[in-house]
Design a protein around this motif. Sequence first.
Motif, PDB file in Angstrom:
ATOM      1  N   LEU A  53       0.807  -1.221   0.000  1.00 18.54           N
ATOM      2  CA  LEU A  53       0.000   0.000   0.000  1.00 18.54           C
ATOM      3  C   LEU A  53       0.842   1.275   0.000  1.00 18.54           C
ATOM      4  O   LEU A  53       0.330   2.369   0.217  1.00 18.54           O
ATOM      5  CB  LEU A  53      -0.950  -0.017   1.205  1.00 18.54           C
ATOM      6  CG  LEU A  53      -2.041  -1.095   1.142  1.00 18.54           C
ATOM      7  CD1 LEU A  53      -2.729  -1.254   2.489  1.00 18.54           C
ATOM      8  CD2 LEU A  53      -3.054  -0.769   0.051  1.00 18.54           C
ATOM      9  N   GLY A  54       2.151   1.128  -0.234  1.00 20.78           N
ATOM     10  CA  GLY A  54       2.999   2.298  -0.433  1.00 20.78           C
ATOM     11  C   GLY A  54       3.863   2.724   0.735  1.00 20.78           C
ATOM     12  O   GLY A  54       4.508   3.772   0.675  1.00 20.78           O
ATOM     13  N   VAL A  55       3.891   1.929   1.804  1.00 25.51           N
ATOM     14  CA  VAL A  55       4.763   2.238   2.943  1.00 25.51           C
ATOM     15  C   VAL A  55       5.992   1.340   2.842  1.00 25.51           C
ATOM     16  O   VAL A  55       5.850   0.113   2.869  1.00 25.51           O
ATOM     17  CB  VAL A  55       4.058   1.986   4.293  1.00 25.51           C
ATOM     18  CG1 VAL A  55       5.009   2.254   5.450  1.00 25.51           C
ATOM     19  CG2 VAL A  55       2.804   2.839   4.409  1.00 25.51           C
ATOM     20  N   PRO A  56       7.178   1.900   2.713  1.00 23.60           N
ATOM     21  CA  PRO A  56       8.371   1.069   2.592  1.00 23.60           C
ATOM     22  C   PRO A  56       8.498   0.080   3.753  1.00 23.60           C
ATOM     23  O   PRO A  56       8.254   0.431   4.910  1.00 23.60           O
ATOM     24  CB  PRO A  56       9.519   2.079   2.610  1.00 23.60           C
ATOM     25  CG  PRO A  56       8.898   3.351   2.103  1.00 23.60           C
ATOM     26  CD  PRO A  56       7.490   3.333   2.619  1.00 23.60           C
ATOM     27  N   ALA A  57       8.858  -1.165   3.422  1.00 28.30           N
ATOM     28  CA  ALA A  57       8.942  -2.224   4.437  1.00 28.30           C
ATOM     29  C   ALA A  57       9.898  -1.866   5.557  1.00 28.30           C
ATOM     30  O   ALA A  57       9.677  -2.223   6.712  1.00 28.30           O
ATOM     31  CB  ALA A  57       9.352  -3.542   3.779  1.00 28.30           C
ATOM     32  N   ASP A  58      10.989  -1.133   5.251  1.00 30.84           N
ATOM     33  CA  ASP A  58      11.950  -0.798   6.305  1.00 30.84           C
ATOM     34  C   ASP A  58      11.346   0.141   7.343  1.00 30.84           C
ATOM     35  O   ASP A  58      11.723   0.109   8.515  1.00 30.84           O
ATOM     36  CB  ASP A  58      13.237  -0.209   5.722  1.00 30.84           C
ATOM     37  CG  ASP A  58      13.003   1.079   4.954  1.00 30.84           C
ATOM     38  OD1 ASP A  58      11.947   1.198   4.293  1.00 30.84           O
ATOM     39  OD2 ASP A  58      13.870   1.969   4.996  1.00 30.84           O
ATOM     40  N   ILE A  59      10.349   0.942   6.942  1.00 34.66           N
ATOM     41  CA  ILE A  59       9.658   1.804   7.905  1.00 34.66           C
ATOM     42  C   ILE A  59       8.700   0.968   8.747  1.00 34.66           C
ATOM     43  O   ILE A  59       8.645   1.115   9.974  1.00 34.66           O
ATOM     44  CB  ILE A  59       8.902   2.934   7.172  1.00 34.66           C
ATOM     45  CG1 ILE A  59       9.906   3.880   6.522  1.00 34.66           C
ATOM     46  CG2 ILE A  59       7.970   3.684   8.129  1.00 34.66           C
ATOM     47  CD1 ILE A  59       9.279   4.980   5.699  1.00 34.66           C
TER      48      ILE A  59
END
Length: 197
Positions: free
Chosen positions: A57-63
């Motif tokens: 959904l557009g949130v980087p996995a690292d965040i």
Amino acid sequence: MVEILTVCTGNICRSPLAELLLRTRLMDLHPTVSSAGTRGLARAPMTPESVSLADQLGVPADIATQHRSRFLTEHMLKSPDLILAMSRNHRRVIAELAPTRLRSTFTVREFARLAADLSDAEIIEAATTAGTDAASRVRAAAALVATRRGIAPPPKSQTDDDVTDPFGHSWQTYVSSANQLVPALDEVERVVRAALA
């Protein structure tokens, strides 16, 4: 500064996903978006399924992998301009901890349902009466949405105001839960943007 709090049970599935999506979508407006759980493990990461959904959904996995759960406290409920619970049970817990915050507290799907009949112009007008302070404008918009309680048609089922808890369930349940959450967040974003226009 605008402050939004999302709340679920363990703070490892629904509320952190809502937090991260709102933070990403509203990044240009610089709100403070956080989340908490009514119970569960302290400092637990998001479930892998929720991390995967966030990434899709557009949130980087690292965040998403940096998230750690926290318990909801009365102190956390003092400053948010908008409090979004994932279920009616979470909203009840919030009301017990901070009864004066009811006009700013909704389940996220309840908020979307109540706001759907309000035009951007109505939201802007309500926010304008609060002046130029961003937090006051969002609180005024939330109060306007709250006035729709008892006026807007009720949900077909009370559970329609809840986001399904996917914890411990299948990937399809996670997807179904996200499919309930995302359209509600679309409406939250619309209202916040209109309030700050």
